[in-house]
Design a protein around this motif. Structure first.
Motif, PDB file in Angstrom:
ATOM      1  N   LEU A 112     -15.436  -1.600  -5.282  1.00 21.48           N
ATOM      2  CA  LEU A 112     -16.579  -2.247  -4.645  1.00 21.48           C
ATOM      3  C   LEU A 112     -17.135  -3.395  -5.479  1.00 21.48           C
ATOM      4  N   GLN A 113     -16.875  -3.400  -6.773  1.00 25.01           N
ATOM      5  CA  GLN A 113     -17.341  -4.519  -7.595  1.00 25.01           C
ATOM      6  C   GLN A 113     -16.474  -5.745  -7.378  1.00 25.01           C
ATOM      7  N   THR A 114     -15.218  -5.554  -7.050  1.00 23.31           N
ATOM      8  CA  THR A 114     -14.315  -6.692  -6.927  1.00 23.31           C
ATOM      9  C   THR A 114     -14.078  -7.118  -5.484  1.00 23.31           C
ATOM     10  N   LEU A 115     -14.521  -6.322  -4.539  1.00 21.06           N
ATOM     11  CA  LEU A 115     -14.277  -6.623  -3.127  1.00 21.06           C
ATOM     12  C   LEU A 115     -15.563  -6.635  -2.336  1.00 21.06           C
ATOM     13  N   GLU A 116     -15.528  -7.359  -1.262  1.00 18.03           N
ATOM     14  CA  GLU A 116     -16.607  -7.246  -0.311  1.00 18.03           C
ATOM     15  C   GLU A 116     -16.449  -5.891   0.377  1.00 18.03           C
ATOM     16  N   ALA A 117     -17.551  -5.201   0.620  1.00 16.60           N
ATOM     17  CA  ALA A 117     -17.484  -3.899   1.270  1.00 16.60           C
ATOM     18  C   ALA A 117     -16.834  -4.006   2.647  1.00 16.60           C
ATOM     19  N   ALA A 118     -17.073  -5.085   3.333  1.00 23.08           N
ATOM     20  CA  ALA A 118     -16.501  -5.267   4.668  1.00 23.08           C
ATOM     21  C   ALA A 118     -14.981  -5.349   4.618  1.00 23.08           C
ATOM     22  N   GLU A 119     -14.431  -5.955   3.584  1.00 26.51           N
ATOM     23  CA  GLU A 119     -12.980  -6.066   3.447  1.00 26.51           C
ATOM     24  C   GLU A 119     -12.356  -4.683   3.256  1.00 26.51           C
ATOM     25  N   LEU A 120     -12.976  -3.871   2.425  1.00 22.41           N
ATOM     26  CA  LEU A 120     -12.495  -2.511   2.208  1.00 22.41           C
ATOM     27  C   LEU A 120     -12.621  -1.686   3.488  1.00 22.41           C
ATOM     28  N   GLU A 121     -13.737  -1.840   4.180  1.00 21.98           N
ATOM     29  CA  GLU A 121     -13.945  -1.115   5.436  1.00 21.98           C
ATOM     30  C   GLU A 121     -12.866  -1.467   6.456  1.00 21.98           C
ATOM     31  N   GLU A 122     -12.546  -2.741   6.561  1.00 22.91           N
ATOM     32  CA  GLU A 122     -11.494  -3.169   7.498  1.00 22.91           C
ATOM     33  C   GLU A 122     -10.142  -2.586   7.121  1.00 22.91           C
ATOM     34  N   ALA A 123      -9.843  -2.551   5.833  1.00 23.82           N
ATOM     35  CA  ALA A 123      -8.573  -1.993   5.375  1.00 23.82           C
ATOM     36  C   ALA A 123      -8.486  -0.506   5.710  1.00 23.82           C
ATOM     37  N   VAL A 124      -9.575   0.217   5.525  1.00 20.67           N
ATOM     38  CA  VAL A 124      -9.590   1.648   5.854  1.00 20.67           C
ATOM     39  C   VAL A 124      -9.450   1.832   7.359  1.00 20.67           C
ATOM     40  N   ARG A 126      -7.907  -0.164   9.434  1.00 22.65           N
ATOM     41  CA  ARG A 126      -6.501  -0.426   9.766  1.00 22.65           C
ATOM     42  C   ARG A 126      -5.643   0.787   9.420  1.00 22.65           C
ATOM     43  N   PHE A 127      -5.920   1.402   8.284  1.00 20.52           N
ATOM     44  CA  PHE A 127      -5.185   2.598   7.877  1.00 20.52           C
ATOM     45  C   PHE A 127      -5.383   3.726   8.889  1.00 20.52           C
ATOM     46  N   LEU A 128      -6.618   3.951   9.295  1.00 21.51           N
ATOM     47  CA  LEU A 128      -6.904   5.041  10.230  1.00 21.51           C
ATOM     48  C   LEU A 128      -6.157   4.868  11.553  1.00 21.51           C
ATOM     49  N   ARG A 129      -5.986   3.634  11.975  1.00 18.60           N
ATOM     50  CA  ARG A 129      -5.245   3.384  13.223  1.00 18.60           C
ATOM     51  C   ARG A 129      -3.758   3.715  13.102  1.00 18.60           C
ATOM     52  N   THR A 130      -3.258   3.852  11.884  1.00 18.41           N
ATOM     53  CA  THR A 130      -1.844   4.196  11.698  1.00 18.41           C
ATOM     54  C   THR A 130      -1.611   5.709  11.735  1.00 18.41           C
ATOM     55  N   LEU A 131      -2.668   6.485  11.608  1.00 16.99           N
ATOM     56  CA  LEU A 131      -2.520   7.938  11.550  1.00 16.99           C
ATOM     57  C   LEU A 131      -2.380   8.538  12.948  1.00 16.99           C
ATOM     58  N   PRO A 132      -1.615   9.626  13.060  1.00 17.45           N
ATOM     59  CA  PRO A 132      -1.607  10.370  14.323  1.00 17.45           C
ATOM     60  C   PRO A 132      -3.022  10.879  14.619  1.00 17.45           C
ATOM     61  N   GLU A 133      -3.327  11.106  15.882  1.00  9.02           N
ATOM     62  CA  GLU A 133      -4.687  11.435  16.308  1.00  9.02           C
ATOM     63  C   GLU A 133      -5.282  12.623  15.555  1.00  9.02           C
ATOM     64  N   ARG A 134      -4.545  13.709  15.467  1.00  4.30           N
ATOM     65  CA  ARG A 134      -5.097  14.899  14.812  1.00  4.30           C
ATOM     66  C   ARG A 134      -5.321  14.668  13.324  1.00  4.30           C
ATOM     67  N   GLU A 135      -4.383  14.015  12.667  1.00  5.44           N
ATOM     68  CA  GLU A 135      -4.515  13.718  11.241  1.00  5.44           C
ATOM     69  C   GLU A 135      -5.727  12.814  10.999  1.00  5.44           C
ATOM     70  N   CYS A 136      -5.907  11.848  11.869  1.00  6.53           N
ATOM     71  CA  CYS A 136      -7.054  10.947  11.773  1.00  6.53           C
ATOM     72  C   CYS A 136      -8.359  11.725  11.976  1.00  6.53           C
ATOM     73  N   SER A 137      -8.368  12.610  12.964  1.00 10.43           N
ATOM     74  CA  SER A 137      -9.568  13.406  13.238  1.00 10.43           C
ATOM     75  C   SER A 137      -9.930  14.293  12.059  1.00 10.43           C
ATOM     76  N   GLU A 172      -3.107  10.192  -0.069  1.00 11.48           N
ATOM     77  CA  GLU A 172      -1.971   9.496  -0.686  1.00 11.48           C
ATOM     78  C   GLU A 172      -1.551   8.297   0.165  1.00 11.48           C
ATOM     79  N   LYS A 173      -1.492   8.491   1.474  1.00 14.52           N
ATOM     80  CA  LYS A 173      -1.156   7.389   2.379  1.00 14.52           C
ATOM     81  C   LYS A 173      -2.191   6.275   2.263  1.00 14.52           C
ATOM     82  N   LEU A 174      -3.466   6.651   2.191  1.00  9.21           N
ATOM     83  CA  LEU A 174      -4.535   5.654   2.057  1.00  9.21           C
ATOM     84  C   LEU A 174      -4.385   4.897   0.748  1.00  9.21           C
ATOM     85  N   ARG A 175      -4.124   5.612  -0.335  1.00 12.59           N
ATOM     86  CA  ARG A 175      -3.959   4.952  -1.631  1.00 12.59           C
ATOM     87  C   ARG A 175      -2.811   3.942  -1.574  1.00 12.59           C
TER      88      ARG A 175
END
Length: 184
Positions: A112-124, A126-137, A172-175
């Motif tokens: 958070l010190q090196t990134l805008e919070a919005a950029e990190l939020e968008e990346a997360v 995007r990641f969530l949209r790659t997960l299967p529905e149950r895993e995301c839930s 791990e996938k998020l990392r």
């Protein structure tokens, strides 16, 4: 009452907006607040503050979806109140565990010190949209709603160990996703 009608009430500064919001989203916002703040009074104050926050935010922001808008306000207020109390017993002990579990994926200090919070939020997001529905839930139940793993297991008819494994793999996938995007 439909969300767009409730939003219109806020925009026209009609106090009925708060009543209608409470009727439709009171239980939803209380559930979010209680997962972070188990003291009923603290959670209820947080929900009441959510209505005020929505009232104050609406003239500048017209939310596309009311539920996530209110949920975000509630969650932020609950975390603020939790930090003010700053005890391990708050949130049924789940908040420190949740934050600790996510520490390997995105260190709040470094990222958070090196990134805008919005950029990190968008990346997360995007990641969530790659997960299967149950895993995301399951991931959202744990890391957005801060639900205990036992509750998640019961909700989805899973063993707690299965939930723990699923969350580990998702982290791990998020990392890896954040590393790939150059955010870690």
């Amino acid at each position: 009452m439909e969300d767009h009608a409730i939003i219109d009430l806020y925009w026209s500064r009609n106090p009925e907006a708060i009543q209608r919001t409470g009727e439709k989203y009171g239980a939803y916002c209380r559930a979010i607040a209680r997962n972070i703040l188990p003291d009923r009074r603290d959670a209820e104050e947080c929900v009441n503050d959510t209505w005020l926050g929505a009232w104050n935010a609406m003239p500048e922001n017209r939310p596309g979806l009311l539920a996530p808008f209110l949920g975000k306000i509630t969650r932020n207020l609950a975390f603020t109140r939790w930090r003010a109390g700053h005890t391990e017993k708050r949130g049924r002990g789940e908040l420190p565990l949740v934050l600790d579990e996510l520490a390997d994926c995105a260190s709040a200090e470094d990222t958070l010190q090196t990134l805008e919070a919005a950029e990190l939020e968008e990346a997360v997001n995007r990641f969530l949209r790659t997960l299967p529905e149950r895993e995301c839930s399951v991931f959202l139940r744990r890391y957005w709603f801060t639900e205990p793993m036992t509750d998640i297991a019961r909700r989805y008819g899973m063993r707690e160990a299965t939930v723990r494994t699923s969350l580990f793999r998702s982290r791990e996938k998020l990392r890896r996703h954040l590393e790939k995007e150059g955010l870690l």
